[in-house]
Design a protein around this motif. Structure first.
Motif, short mmCIF file in Angstrom:
data_model
loop_
_atom_site.label_atom_id
_atom_site.label_comp_id
_atom_site.label_asym_id
_atom_site.label_seq_id
_atom_site.Cartn_x
_atom_site.Cartn_y
_atom_site.Cartn_z
N LEU A 1 0.48 4.44 -7.70
CA LEU A 1 -0.44 3.22 -8.10
C LEU A 1 -1.05 2.75 -6.99
N SER A 2 -2.27 1.95 -7.44
CA SER A 2 -3.07 1.28 -6.32
C SER A 2 -2.35 0.09 -5.74
N GLN A 3 -2.70 -0.33 -4.48
CA GLN A 3 -2.15 -1.39 -3.87
C GLN A 3 -2.06 -2.69 -4.70
N SER A 4 -3.41 -2.85 -4.97
CA SER A 4 -3.70 -4.10 -5.81
C SER A 4 -2.59 -4.10 -7.16
N ARG B 1 0.86 -1.08 -0.07
CA ARG B 1 -0.12 -0.03 -0.02
C ARG B 1 1.00 1.20 0.01
N LYS B 2 1.93 1.35 1.12
CA LYS B 2 2.79 2.50 0.91
C LYS B 2 3.71 2.43 -0.28
N ALA B 3 3.86 1.46 -0.85
CA ALA B 3 4.67 1.45 -2.25
C ALA B 3 4.05 2.00 -3.35
N GLY B 4 2.67 1.51 -3.35
CA GLY B 4 1.70 2.17 -4.19
C GLY B 4 1.50 3.69 -4.03
N ALA B 5 1.31 4.26 -2.82
CA ALA B 5 1.04 5.44 -2.75
C ALA B 5 2.40 6.48 -3.15
N VAL C 1 0.34 -2.84 -7.43
CA VAL C 1 1.84 -3.15 -6.86
C VAL C 1 1.73 -4.89 -6.74
N SER C 2 0.74 -5.01 -5.90
CA SER C 2 0.83 -6.32 -5.67
C SER C 2 0.83 -7.37 -6.84
N ARG C 3 -0.17 -7.03 -7.79
CA ARG C 3 -0.27 -7.79 -9.03
C ARG C 3 1.16 -7.90 -9.94
N SER C 4 2.00 -6.83 -9.61
CA SER C 4 3.20 -6.98 -10.66
C SER C 4 4.20 -7.78 -9.94
N ILE C 5 4.22 -7.52 -8.42
CA ILE C 5 5.31 -8.23 -7.54
C ILE C 5 4.78 -9.67 -7.85
N ALA C 6 3.49 -10.11 -7.98
CA ALA C 6 3.14 -11.72 -8.20
C ALA C 6 3.71 -11.96 -9.38
#
Length: 344
Positions: free
Chosen positions: A38-41, A30-34, A43-48
């Motif tokens: 970007l949105s938290q989702s 979430r903080k990385a997205g901010a 960032v999470s999707r890209s990391i996955a």
């Protein structure tokens, strides 16, 4: 958590590395997205996706955030190194595009003691001091061959000849001067004509532009029915003029050379002799540092054409006191006639 084997055919995207580094530094998607906008989702999707590509889990997911795995810690060091290398490369490329550094290989065929070319190189150095300027003497054919092979960026040559596979633009012109020993009778004249040189002997250098000077002398004096005596000396221009001083023969130089003071010699312009100079380069040359030099040369030439020629000192090489002559009265009369001064 175990990930599937990496997909070898899918390259890792640059943005995935940035998202990964941001998540590691913030400890939260979430903080990385901010921070990234970007949105938290997202960032999470890209990391996955990144974890799927490399075949290893990079983070432990917790309710309070994320924590690097052992593999993630190793990958973080490599990722930061890659990002730094890419950023540095981008900065280098941008600097080269701005001509902040790099090099320009320049073929010359005349003196850079003064005149247009000296002014151009001086102005370029002031604006692009980090760019290396590499000068190379040579004849026109050698320079053009190097330009076609992209071993030379540009050559400044005499004439306006079009060379196959090259671009040519005329830039400036210079007067042609005869180099005389101080005691020579022609020093009484402010300017001389070809008929005054018809009975003279000449010397030229074996190195450029010696051959061109020889050919020029033959063409001009042949029109007067004379075949000049021309000796080739195996010395450079700096040692050729002292040979003129001791009476081994006369020679010719372009106007830019006349600011160079050599003991025992002086210069006189030849009436009507104007030598054009052009830049020659390959249209395939995309060296930004060279392109800036060419642009500057064209701008200077445009200013020259608007304001007239860029003369050297009007007294260049003309301060010598006349000495003994074969026929003083005749030379004095000719000098009075050409200079517009009353005869003595």
């Amino acid at each position: 958590m175990t990930r599937k084997t990496a997909k070898q055919h899918d390259p890792i995207e640059f943005r995935h590395l940035r998202y990964f580094i941001a998540a590691a530094e913030h400890g939260s998607f979430r903080k990385a997205g901010a921070a990234l906008g970007l949105s938290q989702s997202g960032v999470s999707r890209s990391i996955a996706d990144l974890e799927d590509q490399i075949g290893a889990s990079l983070f432990h997911r917790h309710t309070w955030g994320v924590e690097l795995t052992f593999a993630g810690k190793r990958f973080l060091r490599r990722s930061r190194h890659i990002i730094r290398a890419i950023d540095t490369g981008a900065e280098d490329a941008a600097a080269i595009g701005r001509s902040e550094y790099g090099s320009v290989r320049v073929g010359i065929y005349s003196s850079i003691a003064s005149g247009f070319l000296a002014d151009l190189l001086r102005a370029y150095d002031r604006q692009h001091g980090e760019v290396q300027i590499k000068l190379l003497d040579g004849n026109a054919a050698e320079h053009v061959a190097a330009i076609r092979k992209l071993k030379l960026d540009v050559a400044f040559l005499t004439g306006t000849e079009e060379w196959s596979g090259c671009e040519t633009v005329p830039l400036w012109s210079e007067r042609v001067f005869a180099v005389l020993p101080l005691e020579h009778e022609l020093t009484q004249l402010h300017q001389i004509e070809w008929r005054d040189l018809a009975e003279e002997s000449f010397i030229v250098s074996e190195s450029p532009p010696g051959q061109e000077i020889r050919d020029h002398l033959v063409r001009r004096l042949a029109g007067l029915g004379r075949h000049p005596e021309i000796q080739v000396q195996y010395v450079g221009r700096d040692n050729l003029l002292p040979l003129v001083a001791i009476g081994r023969g006369l020679t010719l130089v372009s106007e830019a050379m006349t600011v160079a003071q050599f003991p025992g010699v002086t210069y006189r312009p030849i009436v009507g002799e104007i030598l054009p100079f052009s830049a020659v380069w390959s249209p395939r040359n995309d060296n930004p540092a060279f392109r800036r030099l060419l642009s500057m040369a064209r701008s200077m030439a445009a200013v020259t054409n608007i304001n007239g020629t860029m003369p050297l000192s009007s007294d260049a090489g003309m301060s010598a006191v006349p000495s003994q002559t074969r026929d003083p009265s005749q030379r004095s009369a000719q000098a009075s006639e050409r200079s517009g001064e009353p005869g003595r």
